[in-house]
Every structure is written in structure tokens, then in C-alpha cells.
Design a protein around this motif. Structure first.
Motif, PDB file in Angstrom:
ATOM      1  N   ILE A  17      19.019 -21.754 -21.681  1.00 44.14           N
ATOM      2  CA  ILE A  17      19.841 -22.472 -22.676  1.00 44.14           C
ATOM      3  C   ILE A  17      19.482 -23.965 -22.721  1.00 44.14           C
ATOM      4  CG2 ILE A  17      22.228 -23.212 -23.161  1.00 44.14           C
ATOM      5  CD1 ILE A  17      21.619 -20.443 -24.282  1.00 44.14           C
ATOM      6  N   PRO A  18      19.314 -24.636 -21.568  1.00 43.68           N
ATOM      7  CA  PRO A  18      18.916 -26.048 -21.632  1.00 43.68           C
ATOM      8  C   PRO A  18      17.566 -26.267 -22.354  1.00 43.68           C
ATOM      9  CG  PRO A  18      19.725 -25.516 -19.435  1.00 43.68           C
ATOM     10  CD  PRO A  18      19.636 -24.224 -20.178  1.00 43.68           C
ATOM     11  N   PHE A  19      16.642 -25.302 -22.209  1.00 44.83           N
ATOM     12  CA  PHE A  19      15.355 -25.420 -22.900  1.00 44.83           C
ATOM     13  C   PHE A  19      15.561 -25.534 -24.405  1.00 44.83           C
ATOM     14  CE2 PHE A  19      11.904 -23.457 -25.293  1.00 44.83           C
ATOM     15  CZ  PHE A  19      10.780 -24.046 -24.754  1.00 44.83           C
ATOM     16  N   TRP A  20      16.411 -24.662 -24.941  1.00 38.66           N
ATOM     17  CA  TRP A  20      16.625 -24.672 -26.401  1.00 38.66           C
ATOM     18  C   TRP A  20      17.472 -25.867 -26.822  1.00 38.66           C
ATOM     19  CZ3 TRP A  20      13.471 -21.820 -29.172  1.00 38.66           C
ATOM     20  CH2 TRP A  20      12.855 -20.726 -28.553  1.00 38.66           C
ATOM     21  N   TRP A  72      27.605 -26.930 -27.591  1.00 40.41           N
ATOM     22  CA  TRP A  72      27.140 -25.617 -28.042  1.00 40.41           C
ATOM     23  C   TRP A  72      27.674 -25.294 -29.445  1.00 40.41           C
ATOM     24  CZ3 TRP A  72      28.056 -22.537 -22.802  1.00 40.41           C
ATOM     25  CH2 TRP A  72      27.053 -22.924 -21.894  1.00 40.41           C
ATOM     26  N   LEU A  73      28.951 -25.611 -29.634  1.00 36.42           N
ATOM     27  CA  LEU A  73      29.532 -25.370 -30.958  1.00 36.42           C
ATOM     28  C   LEU A  73      28.843 -26.246 -32.006  1.00 36.42           C
ATOM     29  CD1 LEU A  73      31.663 -23.947 -32.654  1.00 36.42           C
ATOM     30  CD2 LEU A  73      33.255 -25.809 -32.130  1.00 36.42           C
ATOM     31  N   ASP A  74      28.590 -27.495 -31.639  1.00 34.18           N
ATOM     32  CA  ASP A  74      27.935 -28.401 -32.595  1.00 34.18           C
ATOM     33  C   ASP A  74      26.549 -27.891 -32.989  1.00 34.18           C
ATOM     34  OD1 ASP A  74      30.109 -30.007 -32.587  1.00 34.18           O
ATOM     35  OD2 ASP A  74      29.282 -31.520 -31.209  1.00 34.18           O
ATOM     36  N   LEU A  75      25.818 -27.371 -31.996  1.00 29.51           N
ATOM     37  CA  LEU A  75      24.487 -26.833 -32.300  1.00 29.51           C
ATOM     38  C   LEU A  75      24.583 -25.651 -33.263  1.00 29.51           C
ATOM     39  CD1 LEU A  75      22.360 -26.866 -29.033  1.00 29.51           C
ATOM     40  CD2 LEU A  75      21.862 -27.968 -31.215  1.00 29.51           C
ATOM     41  N   ALA A  76      25.523 -24.764 -32.978  1.00 21.53           N
ATOM     42  CA  ALA A  76      25.693 -23.601 -33.853  1.00 21.53           C
ATOM     43  C   ALA A  76      26.051 -24.068 -35.261  1.00 21.53           C
ATOM     44  CB  ALA A  76      26.781 -22.681 -33.298  1.00 21.53           C
ATOM     45  N   PRO A 340       6.828 -19.794 -13.878  1.00 18.40           N
ATOM     46  CA  PRO A 340       7.238 -20.443 -12.626  1.00 18.40           C
ATOM     47  C   PRO A 340       7.213 -21.967 -12.725  1.00 18.40           C
ATOM     48  CG  PRO A 340       5.008 -19.533 -12.426  1.00 18.40           C
ATOM     49  CD  PRO A 340       5.527 -19.102 -13.763  1.00 18.40           C
ATOM     50  N   ASP A 341       6.501 -22.479 -13.740  1.00 16.34           N
ATOM     51  CA  ASP A 341       6.289 -23.929 -13.786  1.00 16.34           C
ATOM     52  C   ASP A 341       7.110 -24.678 -14.817  1.00 16.34           C
ATOM     53  OD1 ASP A 341       4.399 -23.693 -11.766  1.00 16.34           O
ATOM     54  OD2 ASP A 341       2.833 -23.196 -13.220  1.00 16.34           O
ATOM     55  N   SER A 342       7.625 -23.962 -15.813  1.00 19.23           N
ATOM     56  CA  SER A 342       8.489 -24.695 -16.744  1.00 19.23           C
ATOM     57  C   SER A 342       9.498 -23.744 -17.381  1.00 19.23           C
ATOM     58  CB  SER A 342       7.660 -25.505 -17.753  1.00 19.23           C
ATOM     59  OG  SER A 342       7.179 -24.737 -18.788  1.00 19.23           O
ATOM     60  N   ALA A 343      10.408 -24.293 -18.167  1.00 18.35           N
ATOM     61  CA  ALA A 343      11.577 -23.522 -18.605  1.00 18.35           C
ATOM     62  C   ALA A 343      11.228 -22.500 -19.682  1.00 18.35           C
ATOM     63  CB  ALA A 343      12.660 -24.469 -19.098  1.00 18.35           C
ATOM     64  N   GLU A 344      12.160 -21.606 -19.934  1.00 20.89           N
ATOM     65  CA  GLU A 344      12.022 -20.448 -20.836  1.00 20.89           C
ATOM     66  C   GLU A 344      10.910 -19.532 -20.350  1.00 20.89           C
ATOM     67  OE1 GLU A 344      12.007 -18.243 -23.462  1.00 20.89           O
ATOM     68  OE2 GLU A 344      14.110 -18.532 -23.941  1.00 20.89           O
ATOM     69  N   TRP A 345      10.782 -18.398 -21.047  1.00 20.17           N
ATOM     70  CA  TRP A 345       9.891 -17.344 -20.592  1.00 20.17           C
ATOM     71  C   TRP A 345       8.704 -17.170 -21.544  1.00 20.17           C
ATOM     72  CZ3 TRP A 345      12.849 -12.521 -18.308  1.00 20.17           C
ATOM     73  CH2 TRP A 345      13.727 -12.959 -17.303  1.00 20.17           C
ATOM     74  N   PHE A 346       7.646 -16.600 -21.013  1.00 18.21           N
ATOM     75  CA  PHE A 346       6.539 -16.209 -21.887  1.00 18.21           C
ATOM     76  C   PHE A 346       6.966 -15.005 -22.731  1.00 18.21           C
ATOM     77  CE2 PHE A 346       4.245 -18.115 -18.197  1.00 18.21           C
ATOM     78  CZ  PHE A 346       3.744 -19.203 -18.879  1.00 18.21           C
ATOM     79  N   GLY A 366      12.382 -16.609 -30.660  1.00 18.56           N
ATOM     80  CA  GLY A 366      13.251 -17.779 -30.740  1.00 18.56           C
ATOM     81  C   GLY A 366      14.263 -17.748 -29.618  1.00 18.56           C
ATOM     82  N   CYS A 367      15.396 -18.376 -29.878  1.00 18.40           N
ATOM     83  CA  CYS A 367      16.476 -18.430 -28.887  1.00 18.40           C
ATOM     84  C   CYS A 367      17.324 -17.186 -29.069  1.00 18.40           C
ATOM     85  CB  CYS A 367      17.289 -19.706 -29.108  1.00 18.40           C
ATOM     86  SG  CYS A 367      18.718 -19.840 -28.020  1.00 18.40           S
ATOM     87  N   PHE A 368      16.851 -16.056 -28.555  1.00 20.09           N
ATOM     88  CA  PHE A 368      17.610 -14.825 -28.782  1.00 20.09           C
ATOM     89  C   PHE A 368      17.456 -13.815 -27.657  1.00 20.09           C
ATOM     90  CE2 PHE A 368      18.369 -10.697 -31.010  1.00 20.09           C
ATOM     91  CZ  PHE A 368      19.715 -10.883 -31.265  1.00 20.09           C
ATOM     92  N   HIS A 369      16.307 -13.108 -27.597  1.00 21.18           N
ATOM     93  CA  HIS A 369      16.236 -11.983 -26.660  1.00 21.18           C
ATOM     94  C   HIS A 369      16.349 -12.412 -25.194  1.00 21.18           C
ATOM     95  CE1 HIS A 369      15.534  -8.677 -29.423  1.00 21.18           C
ATOM     96  NE2 HIS A 369      14.706  -9.445 -30.093  1.00 21.18           N
TER      97      HIS A 369
END
Lengths: 385, 385
Positions: A17-20, A72-76, A340-346, A366-369
Motif C-alpha cells: 500500500i505505501p508503494f502505491w 486512503w479515502l482522499d486517494l480513492a 527482496p530489494d524494493s517495494a511491491e511485487w514483480f 495495477g494496485c489490485f491483485h
């Protein structure tokens, strides 16, 4: 399972979540960037409507079900404003993509823009009730139902009459969307829709002989011996099975629950790469060469949706096969998709588990799965405690 | 080069052409099967119009330029008959695909069906002059020119006005097709068309700063910093460079010849996988993650077209870089694409050179790039002798 619960929860809250939150918002024009490289830098500014909508949905859910954080609400809300301003054509259909400023790029040929927009506005309306969100969700949902028989509309390239197929994607998404929209729909409507989508998923697209779900069938539900008719997508089928599990819990339908678990496990055995691990993207049900060049790649969403299915199935039934598979898929997924080296996933690995594309977000990711999957597994494991 | 010449000639005459003669004709309904597995067995009966047309062209060329074998002419004619009967819609546009019996499956959204149909009927008319072949070729060619500004017609999903791009594929194919059609076209028409397609290929799509050719540019020829705009396809560009070499020889244009060789070699250096060998399918010119999941796969046609380019360039100029690259690409291609155990070649390898799809023909691979490539290299090497 406590250590797993913590792992999924921490990964969601402290990594993904912080990544997005950090990299995705477009503070100049609104909406979200989704083409983000390994370090989270924007490498392309186009905005894919369904990914915009999915991110709105995700932050609305985080606010609703995790913590009422204003950010979070503001982003949405800011994503929703962008969609309201720039997302639709004159008929109210959502474009496939727009540019950074919101000018339309690709026409509404793809009904999944509408599906995820309806889902997003319904979720946002729940936490921030607002007549324009509510009516947009409902009108878009009605639009989807109207386009149900020909989702691609004028962009459909199939010649009518020779081989008319129907696609698994729409009933599958409707089986989830109808629950997501429930608070906004007439009860009658829901009670009419739910059994029909369950029937489509579990009887029409499910093929008894193989025990698997097909991506496309003839209009009468029979098998089409063609590239499209032979196509299976294990991740797609398994994702649908957790939608079925949710429905089975809501309607206290034990038989549906058991059948979903049987199909999900069967699909997983079928789709698992016995040589290199991971779940294939596409397989031809008769074993012929796939027409998809990417058939043997390992995709993030397939693995996350499988973990959701397994954790739900285990939480509901305590089924040991589900638990053993959960351990196995968990290990592959965390070993290969987590960076292992930075946020979010491949998102995209080749058959051997090596990184095929170094992106964290793109045209289809995107920011989903990842966050939805982490959230769902966390919540399922919580039920076991 | 004598041993290479023999190798290419023998492979064409004793391996590849016999494979298609034996496995491809549909004796029940006419036309050709192209979905053939490793052993040459039919695994799907759909007929892809452009692959039908390419095979007609190939057998007409074999009859015209290799040997006047009646079987070859008959095969070309039977494929042509199928196309005449089943290939076109009411506007004379060629479908993308039809089923085994010829009923239309996919609408004429793809102008390459027409391009290869025009090429096929022109070639067939040369060896078997026939008013219906000739007029079909010319009318289809006129159709293509009419559709030039919007090749996808009503199936175009791009919203007009936001980012209007033009695609390299059409001028590239026209640069070859115009020569193929020459005997049927007014001389004036050819003299008007040829310089304009050379200009498009060598100046509009060619990007000076990088020395490479782009797949899509803005209508004014400028660079579009978008997924489509950043897309390069080394095989596509190198194939176009041998079309340019052919034009340079015909029009005795030394400058065009040199420029084509420079661009071809530059593209090859850029597109060559320094770690695992072979030529990438797609690359993003700014080095961003590709939107194509198959970007790093190694495809048969890319390598064959490169061998054609290199052998032609070497035959014309004796350029040593072309010779050294020919040896290198030859070795990779024959080591990886040729099937040691049965006829015809593999089409799709992963980045590491392992077989990605075990087919010999499919939706996109027919009787075309392997035999045309072998034929062209053979004929180029013959000029050196």
C-alpha cells in the motif's frame, strides 16, 4: 497460521500500500500512474481506466475494512473524480484508456472498464455516500447487463453465425460484482442474478469430463473444438472459485462450497508446472500447442488469486489438501514474485521463474491483485485464529 | 559459400516444401491446414486467410522460379480457388479467418489478409495468366490503397484525435508488394508509389538519433513517447531493409543500398541478445519494460528474414560485417529452429533458445518465412558463385 497472518498483513500495510500511495498519484492531473518501474518511477503516463477503477476500489476497501485513514479515502476520491471527469464516452461507457490529462485514447471496446468502475463507485459510495457515486455505479452496472450478449459491441471482430461463443470472463466477474454492488441493487435483482451466474460458472463453463473450466463455450454450452474453445486459464478458474466460496457462505450453500473446492483443487493440480513450479497462464485442454505465446509464463495474479482461494477454502472447511497446497503455492509465490530489494511485487516471470518484465505496474498490473490478495488471505487466516 | 548454398537449397527442396505438400492440403474442402504439430498432424482446422494466400504465393513462386512442377501449380491453384470462393466479404475485403469449410470466422479487420491475397493472385497470374486472378490482384491492391489511412476501418479502437499514429507495417509491406504487383500496375502508379514508400520507410519511420526504425510514429513523423511509439521490432525493420535492397538494385540506387545496410546492421547489433544469442522480438527504444509479454522470445521469421538481408547485402557489396553476421545468425538459426527429428522448423523459442511452442504451423506460422527465406538465401548465394 499466526506467522502467515502477520506476514500477509505486514506486507500489505508496510510494503505494498505505501508503494502505491507514494508513487502512483498524479498530483498534476489527478488519477493514478500505473506504469511504474522496479523502483517505483513512472515510465509511462497513460491511464488505463480499469486500473484507475481498481485502485479507487482498493483504497475505498482499505478505508472501510482496515482503518479509516483520511489519506486512503482522499486517494480513492481523487481517482473517482478523474474517472467522473474523463472516464466515459457520451453513452456512459468507460474508455479502455486515456492519456495523462484524461483525453480518450482507446475506445470502450472492453467491458471490464465498466465492471471495475461499477465496483469502484459502489465501494466508494459505501464509505462516502454520495448520489453521484451511487447512480454512476448503478447505471454502469445496468449498462454491463445490457451489453452482456455482445460485450465488445461494434468492436467485435467475430463474424456472426459461424462460431458464436460466449466467454467465461463476464459471468465470472458478475458473480463477484453482484455481491460488491448488493447494497445498491434491488433485492429482487440480486436474487435473480446470483443463481444465474452460479449456474453459468459451475455448470455451463465447467466441463464435467475434464473437471475443468473452459474460457469459451458455444452459446448452447457445448464444447467448441477450436483455439478459443480449447482454452483454459487456471488462474481465472481458481479466482472464480473463491467468488463461489463467498457466495456459498452468504447463501449457506454447502454443496456449492464443496464443488468449488473440488474444481479449484483439480484446476490447481492441472495447472501446476510439475517441472519448474508455479501455475501456467494458459493451457489447451486437449494438449495442443497454445495460440498464446505467453502460455507458460507465471503471472502474479494467478498465484495471488490461488492463495486467496486456498486460504478461504481452508478457513471454511479445514481441508488438509487446501492447507498443503497453500504452503506450496505460498512458497513459490513469495520466493519468486516478492522483490527482496524494493517495494511491491514483480508481475511477470518466465516458465523458469526468472523475471520476464522488471515492472511493478503497467498496462495490466495495477494496485489490485497484490493488495487484494494479501488482504483476503490475511482476513481468511484471521478467521482461523 | 558453396556448402551454404547447397544447405539452403536442399533444406527447401527436400525438407520444407515436401512437409507442406504432404501435410497441408485439405483434400475435402480445399485450401490449406496450417495448424500442424511437430509431426505434421493437423491439430486445428481453421484457415487463416493471410496464411492461405502466402502459401498460394509460395507455390506459385516455386513453380515460376525453381521448377515448373505441375503439383506445385496445382497446389497454388487449389488454394486460390478456396480464397476466391470463401475469402472475401461483400466489399471485396478478405476475412482474417474462415473455418475448414470456408464460413467466415473473423471479420476483415486486418489489412494483411488483403496484402497477401494481392501478392498471391499477382504471382499466380504470372504463371497461369487468368483474367480473374489479375483483376482480383489489382482490385485488392486498390482496396489496400483506399484503406491506407485507416487500415483497421470500423474495427479501429483508437479514439480519433488524441494520439493519431501511423504504423510501419503498411509502408513496409507496400514496398515489397508494389514490386510483386509491378506487371499488373500502370508504370505511372509504380513510379509514384515506390519513392513514397521508400521515403516513409527510410525517413519517416527511421529515427536519426537512434539509427533505428520505429513501429509507430505520429502522423507528422515525430516520436510519440508512448508504448506504441517506443516500440521497435528488429526483425520487422531488418526484413524491410531487404525490401529496400531489392528496390536499390532495381532502381540502381547506391545510396539507398548503403543506407539499408547501415540500418540493418545497426538494428541487428541492437536487437541481438548478447547473453543468450538470437534476436529479440520487441524492444522499447528507451529501454522501458515492454508491454509485450513475448518481447524476449526468439521467433523463426525474425532470424530467417535477417539471413535474407545479410546474404543479399553480402552478395551485392561483399561487405565483411554482413558476412560475419551471416555466419553468426546462420549458426544460431540452424542450431535452434531446425528440428533434427522431423521436417519443417520450429517457430517459437524462449529467450534461452528452448522450444516455447512445439508447433510447425499455427495461427501465425504457415508456409512462408521458412521456405521464402531458404529460397532467398539460396538465390543470393548463387549470385556470389
Amino acid at each position: 497460521m499466526k506467522q502467515y497472518l502477520d506476514l500477509y498483513k505486514n506486507e500489505l500495510l508496510n510494503n505494498v500500500i505505501p508503494f502505491w500511495e507514494k508513487n502512483s498519484p498524479d498530483n498534476a492531473y489527478g488519477g493514478f500512474f500505473t506504469c511504474l518501474n522496479r523502483q517505483g518511477e513512472v515510465y509511462d503516463t497513460d491511464k488505463y481506466v480499469w486500473l484507475q477503477a481498481r485502485q479507487v476500489w482498493m483504497f475505498a476497501i482499505m478505508y472501510d475494512q482496515v482503518e479509516a485513514k483520511e489519506e486512503w479515502l482522499d486517494l480513492a476520491k481523487q481517482g473517482a473524480e478523474f474517472l467522473i471527469k474523463h472516464g466515459r464516452d457520451d453513452n456512459g461507457a468507460f474508455y479502455f484508456s486515456v492519456d495523462q490529462k484524461g483525453s480518450p485514447l482507446i475506445q470502450p471496446y472492453n467491458i471490464f472498464s465498466d465492471c471495475f468502475a461499477a465496483m469502484a463507485f459502489a465501494a466508494l459510495n459505501k464509505v462516502e455516500p454520495n448520489e453521484s457515486y451511487a447512480s454512476l455505479a448503478v447505471n454502469t452496472f445496468e449498462n454491463i447487463l445490457r451489453r452482456r450478449d455482445n460485450p465488445k459491441g461494434i468492436y467485435n471482430k467475430t463474424f456472426p453465425g459461424t462460431r458464436d461463443l460466449k466467454s467465461f470472463a463476464l459471468p465470472m466477474i458478475l458473480s463477484n460484482l453482484t455481491l460488491e454492488m448488493e447494497s445498491l441493487l434491488d433485492r429482487e435483482k440480486v436474487e435473480e442474478l446470483v443463481p444465474s451466474v452460479i449456474h453459468e460458472v459451475m455448470e455451463v463453463f465447467y466441463q464435467k469430463e475434464s473437471g475443468l473450466i473452459l474460457e469459451n463455450v458455444n452459446l448452447d454450452g457445448s464444447f467448441s473444438n477450436s483455439h478459443e474453445g480449447r482454452l483454459t486459464s487456471p488462474g481465472h478458474a481458481i479466482e472464480a472459485m473463491w467468488f463461489m466460496l463467498d457466495l456459498s457462505q452468504k447463501y449457506k450453500d454447502e454443496e456449492l462450497c464443496q464443488k468449488a473446492i473440488t474444481i479449484g483443487l483439480k484446476t490447481l493440480e492441472y495447472g501446476w508446472d510439475k517441472e519448474f513450479g508455479g501455475i501456467y497462464y494458459f493451457l489447451d485442454i486437449l494438449g495442443h500447442p497454445s495460440e498464446k505465446l505467453e502460455w507458460n509464463q507465471k503471472l502474479w495474479w494467478v498465484h495471488l488469486e490461488t492463495l486467496v482461494f486456498l486460504s478461504k477454502a481452508y478457513a471454511i472447511t479445514g481441508n488438509n489438501d487446501c492447507l498443503q497446497w497453500f504452503y506450496k503455492v505460498h512458497e513459490y509465490t513469495w520466493d519468486h514474485f516478492k522483490d527482496p530489494d524494493s517495494a511491491e511485487w514483480f508481475g511477470y516471470l518466465d516458465r523458469y521463474g526468472k523475471i520476464q518484465l522488471p515492472l511493478k505496474g503497467g498496462k495490466w498490473k495495477g494496485c489490485f491483485h497484490v493488495p487484494r490478495g494479501l488482504f483476503q488471505v490475511w482476513k481468511s487466516l484471521e478467521k482461523i485464529q
